[in-house]
Scaffold this active site. Sequence first.
Site, PDB file in Angstrom:
ATOM      1  N   LYS A 104      -2.182   6.045  -4.600  1.00 23.26           N
ATOM      2  CA  LYS A 104      -1.899   4.683  -4.152  1.00 23.26           C
ATOM      3  C   LYS A 104      -0.429   4.402  -4.441  1.00 23.26           C
ATOM      4  O   LYS A 104       0.097   4.833  -5.475  1.00 23.26           O
ATOM      5  CB  LYS A 104      -2.809   3.728  -4.933  1.00 23.26           C
ATOM      6  CG  LYS A 104      -2.740   2.262  -4.528  1.00 23.26           C
ATOM      7  CD  LYS A 104      -3.756   1.451  -5.352  1.00 23.26           C
ATOM      8  CE  LYS A 104      -3.815  -0.009  -4.932  1.00 23.26           C
ATOM      9  NZ  LYS A 104      -4.845  -0.768  -5.686  1.00 23.26           N
ATOM     10  N   SER A 117      -8.072  -3.465  -2.708  1.00 25.98           N
ATOM     11  CA  SER A 117      -6.728  -3.209  -2.258  1.00 25.98           C
ATOM     12  C   SER A 117      -6.394  -1.726  -2.045  1.00 25.98           C
ATOM     13  O   SER A 117      -5.457  -1.419  -1.308  1.00 25.98           O
ATOM     14  CB  SER A 117      -5.739  -3.773  -3.289  1.00 25.98           C
ATOM     15  OG  SER A 117      -5.855  -3.085  -4.522  1.00 25.98           O
ATOM     16  N   SER A 134     -10.955  -3.251  -6.480  1.00 26.20           N
ATOM     17  CA  SER A 134     -10.033  -2.626  -5.537  1.00 26.20           C
ATOM     18  C   SER A 134     -10.218  -1.129  -5.303  1.00 26.20           C
ATOM     19  O   SER A 134      -9.629  -0.568  -4.381  1.00 26.20           O
ATOM     20  CB  SER A 134      -8.585  -2.873  -5.975  1.00 26.20           C
ATOM     21  OG  SER A 134      -8.189  -4.166  -5.598  1.00 26.20           O
TER      22      SER A 134
END
Lengths: 496, 485
Positions: A87, A162, A186
Amino acid sequence: MSVTMSAIEQLSSLSIEEASALLRKRELSSRELTEACLQRIESSDEAVGSFLEITAELALEQAGRADQRLAAGDDVCALTGIPVALKDIFLTKGVRTTCASRLLENFVPTFDSTVSERLYQAGAVLVGKVNMDEFAMGSSCENSALGNTRNPWDQQKVAGGSSGGSAACIAARQVLGSYGTDTGGSIRLPASYCGITGMKPTYGRVSRYGVIAFASSLDQVGPLATTVRGAAALLETVAGHDRRDSTSIKEPVPDYLGLLEGGVEGMRIGVPRQYFVEGIDPQVASAVHAALARFEELGAQIIEVDLPHSEYAVATYYLVATAEASSNLGRYDGVRYGIRRGGDGALLDMYGATRNAGFGTEVKRRIMLGTYVLSAGYYDAYYLKAMKVRTLIRRDFLRAFEQCDVIAGPTSPGTAFELGSRTADPLAMYMSDVLTISVNLAGLPALSLPCGADSHGMPVGLQIIGKALDEASVFKTAAAYEASTDWHHRLPEISS
Amino acid sequence: MSHYDQGGWEAVIGLEVHAQLKTESKLFCGCSASFGAGPNENTCPVCTAMPGVLPVLNRRAVDYAIRAALATDSKINRISRWARKNYFYPDLPKAYQITQYEQPYCEHGKVSVEVDGKATVVGLTRIHMEEDAGKNVHDPRADRSLVDLNRASVPLLEIVSEPDIRSPAEAAAYMRKMRSILRYLGICDGNMNEGSMRCDANISLRKRGSDTLGTRTETKNLNSFRAVEKALAYEIERQAEILNSGGSIVQETRLWDADRGVTRSMRGKEEAHDYRYFPEPDLLPLEIDDEWIERVRAALPELPDARRNRFIRDYQLPEYDAAVLTASKELADYYERAVARHNNPKSLSNWVMGDIIRIANESAGEAEADYSSIPLSPEKLAAMVALIDDGTISGKIAKSVFTKMVESGEEPAVIVEREGWVQLSDSSQLEAMVVEMLEANADKVEEYRGGKEKLFGFFVGQVMKASQGKASPQLVNKILKEKLS
């Protein structure tokens, strides 16, 4: 038209454990595997949009070194030679790290996060940085300022957030493993929406050093993979105390892979009556009930438990998380790094112009909310009260765990929704996390794995929650379920 | 008559002292905390607040903080918490300062202070640890501001006194005492001009005998003892004048302007910052257990009050001497090195309080005297006093020896030898000089015999003069008494 996989690309569909076995037997080289992933990204990422940065050169160089290590046969670990994605919230030395924000769009870190450092030491191969909601604030990945990520199962739908890129790149079989962060769901929510396995470990299990902070008391790093075993290997590689993170846990990391087998026979699985909330998609409810029935068939005992303060979790979370975020994001002031606007004017004008240009709508909304929550005269009513409720939520879990070994339920009330359908309604968006958030508030480990599909073929996620520090039981429960089902073998067809 | 005296007011003063701890490294990272490096040389990702970094507590700074707590009889809280104080400024890279707010590591201390021989006790509300900010430097040539983060995250103690102080003199005495303690503890340089010790003052007035507090102002930028005293005196008069004319004090923050000798308004109550304090989630609560406290206590150096009492007891010094000598650790160290060499405590005390302090002040010029670099070693001073005590030189000649020693750095014996300053203690030689002098002053001898006994001193002086100061005064006295009786 669907994007079919070439023969070489099919290598990228291997699970981590399958690939690792082939690498150790020298039937496959890390270089071949890495090239397969790069090809797969090339052919599918225009449709999916997982990646913000592809580090092909670095990856091939790391793969070459991993192959030498594999050839020498010493110091080979579970991830040696395995292509992974991070990420874009993890600092990677020399590799642009943006947090999907305009503010950091050209930020190249001078040092590595503990996670990337440990991955490199293990001989893993970094293929690239993947998309996310800006500063990890969002549930759909639509808040990224730098790219659009779509659900590999249906490109009209969101990947979840997310860590949307981290989930989509696994579902699309672009890499074998990835890492995300989970502040309120997330990792688990996008894992659920994309039909893969994602785990949020106990708070403090993985170092947050070099992970761009959203809400410090809730943020936790975790793995995403196609299988439970893969996720366990990813976590084992990066977990453990780090001197540079004072909140990281000093307890030794259990041998997750060694504790994976054993099944659920005799285990007590708690099901919170509050988790089949009003408004839950009936197809989600029935898929999760079917999974619970499967656990009973496997010898587990299903017990109803009570988590009475669950209904306050979302409100509590949006007070605590925004308060911390409003402080954590103060450093983006245009003085030392990131973009700077209005630098020729007065100081306050520079701050205003820089932050106005650099932050997106959702980030601004949360900074304002958090600033308000901490303001003199409101602190007691909001922040302090939220901290008290947080304690009550933690106690709910402690009490529930007196009666059971793990807790199970749906990861989200629904499956992935249409792109754009909730962007105008922040509250509806926040409710996607209603079932994941209390776990963060309590600091517990939890995992989502696929347990079904709705009538459109969109995946349904099963959430398994463990006691603090007991990731092993969560993995073991999930592995037992996975071994008795085929959901993790289902592949999306990506149309371009 | 001042407005203050006229109005029958009593000043109520509380001080906040910021003391920079002289640890090797910063409070939350491994960077050097030293003063004087080039701009931004002592920085790293943590103290420049790069994204993703986290603070790690320097436990040495806590050792120092515990020393300060023990030296001020404070109560140490076994658990204290870190908090974030949020505000935007370029010298504050995280946009928050890590400090202690609701639960400081120590509370309820006290410090004894003496003004004009009168001792009082000033209570300490609390002491807490926090990190310093960096420094903004304006570059007028380019019309831009530059930021130096060397000081960012250097450890500080904030020492908050109770409003127990009643006069500017008492405030200055408190500051001096606090600095003395911190220096004795070896935890702070205490250089107010370098900013390693800083002070803000809260002040209000109330009618004498009243026990309710008036509206206070806070005065900042007090960077010398003189500034503390002058700014408070100014502020007391300013407030008294307003109150005497029926006005009321505005609660505000004021700035001391040393050049103009006035305080002026910086910001009012309405403009006060909202720092949005909340518990620092990146650090665990600080736990200080008994073992930690005892370990620090065992290594605690002797403190000013204890040392003063020991000087009175062991060296038989008057209270005044002991107080002057022990106010500075370096001066007391100097004195003790001298006494160790030659055991005449009172004579050495006189020399140290007189000539040594004088030369230290002279060599410091405008700056404050630095007793750690006195331009004469205590061993040489002791050797010189030894020469007086064994009769080799007179006390009067010693003044000249002293001056030469400071100039040349030579041993006193070498100087005395070369200059031929050995004291005349040959009785027959001295007797001849006395007789000669008495003959030359026959008229004065008559007056003396007639009852003008004050002239005895004159006779001694004449002999000393004739011997160019080398005559032994004791011997001259003795011979004179014989001759005049």
